[in-house]
Design an enzyme around this catalytic site. Structure first.
Site, PDB file in Angstrom:
ATOM      1  N   LYS A  85      33.909  46.604  41.516  1.00  0.00           N
ATOM      2  CA  LYS A  85      35.304  46.257  41.270  1.00  0.00           C
ATOM      3  C   LYS A  85      35.842  45.257  42.289  1.00  0.00           C
ATOM      4  CE  LYS A  85      37.229  50.372  43.593  1.00  0.00           C
ATOM      5  NZ  LYS A  85      38.021  49.718  44.658  1.00  0.00           N
ATOM      6  N   ASP A  86      35.131  45.058  43.406  1.00  0.00           N
ATOM      7  CA  ASP A  86      35.554  44.083  44.414  1.00  0.00           C
ATOM      8  C   ASP A  86      35.017  42.685  44.134  1.00  0.00           C
ATOM      9  OD1 ASP A  86      36.867  46.069  45.873  1.00  0.00           O
ATOM     10  OD2 ASP A  86      35.124  46.483  47.132  1.00  0.00           O
ATOM     11  N   ARG A 133      47.383  47.534  39.480  1.00  0.00           N
ATOM     12  CA  ARG A 133      46.954  48.089  38.189  1.00  0.00           C
ATOM     13  C   ARG A 133      47.369  49.554  38.069  1.00  0.00           C
ATOM     14  NH1 ARG A 133      43.019  51.456  37.394  1.00  0.00           N
ATOM     15  NH2 ARG A 133      42.276  51.091  39.511  1.00  0.00           N
ATOM     16  N   ARG A 134      47.081  50.343  39.092  1.00  0.00           N
ATOM     17  CA  ARG A 134      47.469  51.758  39.060  1.00  0.00           C
ATOM     18  C   ARG A 134      48.987  51.901  39.069  1.00  0.00           C
ATOM     19  NH1 ARG A 134      43.241  52.670  43.623  1.00  0.00           N
ATOM     20  NH2 ARG A 134      41.320  53.029  42.437  1.00  0.00           N
ATOM     21  N   ARG A 151      47.427  51.322  52.296  1.00  0.00           N
ATOM     22  CA  ARG A 151      46.165  50.627  52.525  1.00  0.00           C
ATOM     23  C   ARG A 151      45.290  51.455  53.456  1.00  0.00           C
ATOM     24  NH1 ARG A 151      45.398  45.311  52.581  1.00  0.00           N
ATOM     25  NH2 ARG A 151      43.252  46.008  52.846  1.00  0.00           N
ATOM     26  N   ARG A 157      43.469  57.051  54.090  1.00  0.00           N
ATOM     27  CA  ARG A 157      44.509  57.314  53.087  1.00  0.00           C
ATOM     28  C   ARG A 157      44.704  58.814  52.893  1.00  0.00           C
ATOM     29  NH1 ARG A 157      43.412  52.983  48.184  1.00  0.00           N
ATOM     30  NH2 ARG A 157      42.105  51.620  49.436  1.00  0.00           N
ATOM     31  N   CYS A 244      42.282  41.418  42.341  1.00  0.00           N
ATOM     32  CA  CYS A 244      43.102  42.544  42.809  1.00  0.00           C
ATOM     33  C   CYS A 244      44.573  42.168  42.936  1.00  0.00           C
ATOM     34  CB  CYS A 244      42.567  43.069  44.138  1.00  0.00           C
ATOM     35  SG  CYS A 244      42.509  41.828  45.460  1.00  0.00           S
TER      36      CYS A 244
END
Length: 314
Positions: A85-86, A133-134, A151, A157, A244
């Site tokens: 995904k990166d 997106r989330r 972040r 997190r 992103c």
């Protein structure tokens, strides 16, 4: 013995998944008598250095991969392990995706105080995520939620959830699975509510296109179904010039059924406004992954996705 230098980011998750990849590649090397010995080299990326700014504002593509790719081009490492995904859609000249191993759970998940589900969160609950997106899909499903950027690596997190005022944080389930931290997950978010990022749950093993030995080794590590699904999702990404910095997601599944001897794929894609006021989704099926990605992207463009993305980029 042939020593292979494996590049990775230095986060707990990146190291953990790289160690798992090396373990499996070592097994492949031993089984086939390839005589490989693997060494891991940690590399800090721009995305790791800048932690006080949201990903959408850092700018540029490949925030978590460019330094690793430079290491490949300079010959400092022989392969790099990335979260798919990166990965930007376009790779630097001379570099290729050597393998896409079997995918982990692609879903997003929610971690809350008291192991509550998304629907059980109180009105106005504070939810942390670094992903537009989330955030877009959460605001669309629960407009009452307060979304704030959070972040850092998974472990940091999780600490912020305990130490700060967040009621919940959103993460990719795959990372927690790979670290063996499934017990921290309060609930999984179904794709109908929160469509994953392109390539989420999959890994990308990148190497030099002219390295015949590495290409042969990595071809033995490829998972055909995962690779097909990721090709469809990344075709969708490329058509919409995503990254992103924009609220965009896609997920492809590969059916056991086939058409003309080829696996049948079903792809769902989404584009949303950051405030969740607009969330567009389209689905289609086909046997050509690249054509399918373009088809779903064009269906969304016909409904105004390009307008939404242009406004976000501005």
């Amino acid at each position: 013995m042939k020593t292979i230098i494996v590049g990775t980011r230095q986060s707990t998750l990146a190291l953990g998944q790289t160690e798992q990849v090396v373990e499996q590649l070592q097994r492949i090397s031993d089984e086939h008598g390839l005589g490989c010995n693997f060494e891991i080299k940690k590399i800090i990326t721009k995305g790791d250095r800048i932690l006080d700014v949201t990903l959408s504002k850092v700018g540029g593509k490949g925030l978590f991969v460019k330094e690793l790719e430079q290491g490949l081009l300079d010959g400092e490492i022989d392969m790099a392990v990335h979260s798919m995904k990166d990965m930007p859609f376009e790779l630097p000249e001379g570099l290729v995706v050597g393998a896409v191993p079997i995918r982990e759970d692609a879903r997003d998940c929610i971690i809350t105080r008291g192991h509550r589900s998304l629907d059980e969160l109180p009105q106005g609950a504070l939810v942390g995520t670094s992903s537009l997106r989330r955030a877009s899909q959460m605001q669309h499903y629960r407009p009452d939620l307060r979304i704030e950027s959070i972040r850092g690596n998974i472990d940091s997190r999780l600490r912020k959830l305990e130490a700060e005022d967040f009621d919940a944080i959103l993460l990719a389930a795959a990372g927690l699975h790979r670290l063996g931290w499934q017990d921290r997950i309060s609930a999984y978010l179904p794709p109908e509510i929160c469509l994953p990022a392109v390539g989420q749950g999959a890994l990308c093993i990148e190497c030099r296109g002219g390295d015949a030995f590495m290409l042969d080794l990595l071809s033995r590590f490829q998972d055909a179904s995962t690779a097909l699904a990721v090709r469809a999702e990344r075709s969708f990404l490329g058509r919409l010039q995503g990254g992103c910095q924009v609220p965009l997601g896609a997920f492809a599944s590969v059916s056991a059924e086939s058409s003309g001897g080829r696996p049948l794929l079903t792809l769902t894609g989404m584009v949303g406004s950051p405030d969740g006021q607009e969330v567009l989704k389209e689905s289609a099926s086909g046997t050509d992954p690249e054509a399918l990605g373009l088809l779903v992207a064009d269906q969304l463009i016909a409904r105004g996705a390009d307008r939404i993305l242009a406004a976000v980029r501005e």
